[in-house]
Design an enzyme around this catalytic site. Structure first.
Site, PDB file in Angstrom:
ATOM      1  N   HIS A 151       0.703  -1.208  -0.122  1.00 58.90           N
ATOM      2  CA  HIS A 151       0.166   0.164   0.070  1.00 58.90           C
ATOM      3  C   HIS A 151       0.964   1.371  -0.033  1.00 58.90           C
ATOM      4  CE1 HIS A 151      -2.783  -2.670   2.361  1.00 58.90           C
ATOM      5  NE2 HIS A 151      -3.577  -2.466   1.223  1.00 58.90           N
ATOM      6  N   LYS A 168     -15.797  -7.666   5.338  1.00 58.10           N
ATOM      7  CA  LYS A 168     -15.054  -8.375   6.201  1.00 58.10           C
ATOM      8  C   LYS A 168     -15.082  -8.107   7.562  1.00 58.10           C
ATOM      9  CE  LYS A 168     -12.097  -7.934   2.044  1.00 58.10           C
ATOM     10  NZ  LYS A 168     -11.032  -7.168   1.481  1.00 58.10           N
ATOM     11  N   ARG A 181      -2.494  -6.540  -8.797  1.00 62.80           N
ATOM     12  CA  ARG A 181      -0.836  -7.173  -8.464  1.00 62.80           C
ATOM     13  C   ARG A 181      -0.933  -8.434  -9.521  1.00 62.80           C
ATOM     14  NH1 ARG A 181      -3.035  -8.283  -2.559  1.00 62.80           N
ATOM     15  NH2 ARG A 181      -4.753  -8.346  -3.809  1.00 62.80           N
ATOM     16  N   SER A 219      -2.913  -7.720   2.643  1.00 57.84           N
ATOM     17  CA  SER A 219      -3.005  -7.459   4.052  1.00 57.84           C
ATOM     18  C   SER A 219      -3.407  -9.106   4.732  1.00 57.84           C
ATOM     19  CB  SER A 219      -4.131  -6.669   4.526  1.00 57.84           C
ATOM     20  OG  SER A 219      -3.564  -5.438   3.878  1.00 57.84           O
TER      21      SER A 219
HETATM   22  O1  PNS Z   1      -9.195  -3.193   0.407  1.00 57.13           O
HETATM   23  P1  PNS Z   1     -10.480  -3.940  -0.290  1.00 57.13           P
HETATM   24  O2  PNS Z   1     -11.278  -4.491   0.868  1.00 57.13           O
HETATM   25  O3  PNS Z   1     -10.210  -4.356  -1.262  1.00 57.13           O
HETATM   26  O4  PNS Z   1     -11.245  -2.567  -0.545  1.00 57.13           O
HETATM   27  C1  PNS Z   1     -12.553  -2.624  -1.151  1.00 57.13           C
HETATM   28  C2  PNS Z   1     -13.324  -1.121  -0.962  1.00 57.13           C
HETATM   29  C3  PNS Z   1     -13.420  -0.496   0.414  1.00 57.13           C
HETATM   30  C4  PNS Z   1     -12.597  -0.162  -1.704  1.00 57.13           C
HETATM   31  C5  PNS Z   1     -14.605  -1.381  -1.456  1.00 57.13           C
HETATM   32  O5  PNS Z   1     -15.566  -2.486  -0.609  1.00 57.13           O
HETATM   33  C6  PNS Z   1     -15.467  -0.025  -1.533  1.00 57.13           C
HETATM   34  O6  PNS Z   1     -15.440   0.838  -2.163  1.00 57.13           O
HETATM   35  N1  PNS Z   1     -16.536  -0.143  -0.565  1.00 57.13           N
HETATM   36  C7  PNS Z   1     -17.377   1.189  -0.244  1.00 57.13           C
HETATM   37  C8  PNS Z   1     -18.639   0.703  -0.503  1.00 57.13           C
HETATM   38  C9  PNS Z   1     -19.085   0.984  -2.078  1.00 57.13           C
HETATM   39  O7  PNS Z   1     -18.810   1.936  -2.605  1.00 57.13           O
HETATM   40  N2  PNS Z   1     -19.356  -0.222  -2.690  1.00 57.13           N
HETATM   41  C10 PNS Z   1     -19.624  -0.124  -4.201  1.00 57.13           C
HETATM   42  C11 PNS Z   1     -18.306  -0.393  -4.971  1.00 57.13           C
HETATM   43  S1  PNS Z   1     -18.359  -0.636  -6.661  1.00 57.13           S
END
Ligand code: PNS
Length: 160
Positions: free
Chosen positions: A18, A42, A91, A129
């Site tokens: 990150h 999660k 990645r 992570s």
């Molecule tokens: O590190 P991660 O878990 O891959 O992050 C995922 C994250 C937090 C970026 C994604 O779940 C998110 O954007 N959540 C916010 C809710 C939202 O906007 N959902 C629609 C996404 S298209």
């Protein structure tokens, strides 16, 4: 015009991968907002406050980087902070399906928002992570993968 990028994620916890993407983002964004999701599907190991504190510690030397938490839609959060760029890391090919769906949905919700995919430094491509958590919780050495503050926090979780 100030180019503001947001880098969203769970950051449970922040890794060197990150950190690498954040410093790469600073090459084209004037300001990067690290956006820590409250409502991650999660069950996180670290609380929201812990995740934010660990990011602050890991990024102490970074200029023009702000750490914020957000609840609800990423697209709405981006709009509220005036960001038109979302940073996501790629990645491996296996990341692409989910990431492209998310990018298209975010574009539908906020058409001015562009998702920029960044590839991390090659020695960090296998990092995540979840792997760092697993290795740490099973007593492995994660010092090469995370900032010392994060390593200490993981050790404290293991000790509990
Ligand atoms: O590190 P991660 O878990 O891959 O992050 C995922 C994250 C937090 C970026 C994604 O779940 C998110 O954007 N959540 C916010 C809710 C939202 O906007 N959902 C629609 C996404 S298209």
């Amino acid at each position: 015009m100030t180019r503001i990028a947001i880098y969203p994620g769970s950051f449970d916890p922040i890794t060197r991968g990150h950190e690498d993407l954040i410093s790469r983002s600073r090459r084209f964004a004037d300001k990067v907002i690290v956006a820590v999701a409250v409502n991650s599907s999660k069950q996180p190991l670290f609380t929201l406050d812990e995740r934010v504190q660990l990011i602050d510690a890991a990024l102490e030397d970074e200029q023009a980087v702000e750490v914020r938490s957000f609840d609800g839609l990423l697209a709405e959060f981006a709009r509220s902070v005036g960001a038109r760029i979302v940073i996501r890391g790629l990645r491996a090919v296996s990341d692409f399906d989910y990431e492209s769906q998310m990018a298209l949905m975010n574009r539908k919700l906020y058409p001015e928002l562009e998702t920029v995919f960044l590839v991390p430094a090659v020695h960090l491509t296998y990092l995540s992570s979840s792997l760092v958590r697993e290795v740490a919780l099973l007593g492995g050495d994660v010092s090469a993968f995370v900032h010392p503050a994060v390593e200490r926090a993981l050790r404290a979780k293991v000790a509990r």
